[in-house]
Design a protein around this motif. Structure first.
Motif, PDB file in Angstrom:
ATOM      1  N   VAL A   1       0.834  -1.206   0.000  1.00  0.00           N
ATOM      2  CA  VAL A   1       0.000   0.000   0.000  1.00  0.00           C
ATOM      3  C   VAL A   1       0.867   1.254   0.000  1.00  0.00           C
ATOM      4  CG1 VAL A   1      -1.989   1.138   1.025  1.00  0.00           C
ATOM      5  CG2 VAL A   1      -1.684  -1.321   1.334  1.00  0.00           C
ATOM      6  N   GLN A   2       0.614   2.107  -0.941  1.00  0.00           N
ATOM      7  CA  GLN A   2       1.374   3.323  -1.196  1.00  0.00           C
ATOM      8  C   GLN A   2       1.344   4.332  -0.053  1.00  0.00           C
ATOM      9  OE1 GLN A   2      -1.449   3.987  -4.358  1.00  0.00           O
ATOM     10  NE2 GLN A   2      -2.135   5.903  -3.457  1.00  0.00           N
ATOM     11  N   GLU A   3       2.305   5.255  -0.083  1.00  0.00           N
ATOM     12  CA  GLU A   3       2.237   6.468   0.726  1.00  0.00           C
ATOM     13  C   GLU A   3       1.263   7.443   0.068  1.00  0.00           C
ATOM     14  OE1 GLU A   3       6.416   7.403   2.634  1.00  0.00           O
ATOM     15  OE2 GLU A   3       6.687   6.817   0.542  1.00  0.00           O
TER      16      GLU A   3
ATOM     17  N   ASP B   1       1.073  19.406  -0.256  1.00  0.00           N
ATOM     18  CA  ASP B   1      -0.299  19.920  -0.224  1.00  0.00           C
ATOM     19  C   ASP B   1      -1.208  19.105  -1.140  1.00  0.00           C
ATOM     20  OD1 ASP B   1       0.453  21.856   1.566  1.00  0.00           O
ATOM     21  OD2 ASP B   1       0.525  23.488   0.095  1.00  0.00           O
ATOM     22  N   GLU B   2      -0.699  18.757  -2.311  1.00  0.00           N
ATOM     23  CA  GLU B   2      -1.481  17.949  -3.238  1.00  0.00           C
ATOM     24  C   GLU B   2      -1.651  16.529  -2.696  1.00  0.00           C
ATOM     25  OE1 GLU B   2      -3.565  16.869  -6.818  1.00  0.00           O
ATOM     26  OE2 GLU B   2      -3.249  18.706  -5.660  1.00  0.00           O
ATOM     27  N   ALA B   3      -0.609  16.009  -2.055  1.00  0.00           N
ATOM     28  CA  ALA B   3      -0.706  14.686  -1.459  1.00  0.00           C
ATOM     29  C   ALA B   3      -1.771  14.653  -0.368  1.00  0.00           C
ATOM     30  CB  ALA B   3       0.647  14.267  -0.894  1.00  0.00           C
ATOM     31  N   MET B   4      -1.832  15.713   0.413  1.00  0.00           N
ATOM     32  CA  MET B   4      -2.867  15.804   1.454  1.00  0.00           C
ATOM     33  C   MET B   4      -4.252  15.815   0.821  1.00  0.00           C
ATOM     34  SD  MET B   4      -3.783  15.995   4.629  1.00  0.00           S
ATOM     35  CE  MET B   4      -2.339  16.474   5.599  1.00  0.00           C
ATOM     36  N   ARG B   5      -4.408  16.566  -0.276  1.00  0.00           N
ATOM     37  CA  ARG B   5      -5.701  16.611  -0.956  1.00  0.00           C
ATOM     38  C   ARG B   5      -6.101  15.225  -1.447  1.00  0.00           C
ATOM     39  NH1 ARG B   5      -7.965  16.415  -5.735  1.00  0.00           N
ATOM     40  NH2 ARG B   5      -5.979  16.105  -6.825  1.00  0.00           N
TER      41      ARG B   5
END
Length: 227
Positions: free
Chosen positions: A31-33, A70-74
């Motif tokens: 499972v990815q980060e 920020d995009e990863a959080m989204r």
């Protein structure tokens, strides 16, 4: 080298990166980060395949990847947990049907966001019996895990110092839930480490000593519980 594969997911389909062990081996979901199904995760899948595990890394973000926090959080906050559960169960069923998978039980390993999804996975798929979470970082209230499904199953948790080691409330909640259900939990602290210490593509946090130790513990755990 592995390749992309498509598998059934509750009436639909999902994609993932499949790296098959030479000569076959136990089935493993990776499972990815929160960055998505990036090159680092594919490299880790290859590493597990070389260690003897036929490994499938599902693409939980369905083609989207990023290198920006920020995009990863989204992307992480937009992840639908009901769909993620279906993708996990679909991945487990797909692995069970492969000729290169020699185990009836399936394992799962995840990092960061994926660490929490990995620990959650045995509660959404009956044939997932061993889970490894590296620095799990998603609040359990988003997943609402039914820890009771852990009876007879096992988990391994690797904890970094940035997140509070094994004393962190989220880790303690997982330990209590799994043990309360009759499952077993092995927990290791890595003092002085940063979150994501296993990711060798992030030199600002990577810790080779801790990474090597966690890898050996993970492979030993999976071989013990998956046969």
């Amino acid at each position: 080298m592995g390749s992309m594969a498509t598998f059934a997911s509750n009436g639909g389909t999902a994609d993932g990166y499949l790296a098959e062990a030479e000569g076959g081996g136990p089935g493993l979901i990776l499972v990815q980060e929160w960055w998505g199904l990036v090159g680092h995760i594919k490299d880790v899948a290859e590493r597990f395949a070389s260690a003897g595990f036929t490994t499938l890394a599902p693409d939980f973000f369905h083609g989207e990847t990023t290198g920006e926090p920020d995009e990863a959080m989204r992307l992480m906050m937009g992840l639908a947990m009901d769909q993620a559960a279906k993708d996990v169960a679909g991945a487990a069923a797909y692995l069970s049907g492969l000729d290169s998978v020699t185990s009836q039980e399936i394992g799962v390993v995840g990092f960061c966001m994926g660490g929490s999804l990995a620990l959650w996975s045995p509660t959404v798929a009956e044939n997932i019996s061993a889970a490894v979470g590296f620095y799990p970082a998603v609040p359990w209230e988003r997943m609402n895990p039914s820890w009771g499904s852990y009876a007879g199953k096992a988990a391994l948790i690797h904890c970094d110092e940035d997140d509070g080691l094994s004393k962190a409330p989220g880790i303690q909640a997982a330990i209590a839930g799994i043990e309360g259900a009759g499952g077993t939990v092995e927990v290791h602290d890595y003092p002085g480490t940063h979150h994501a210490f296993f990711n060798d593509e992030r030199p600002e946090v990577y810790d080779q000593g801790a990474s090597d130790e966690a890898w050996e513990r993970t492979v030993t755990f999976l071989r013990e519980h998956l046969g």
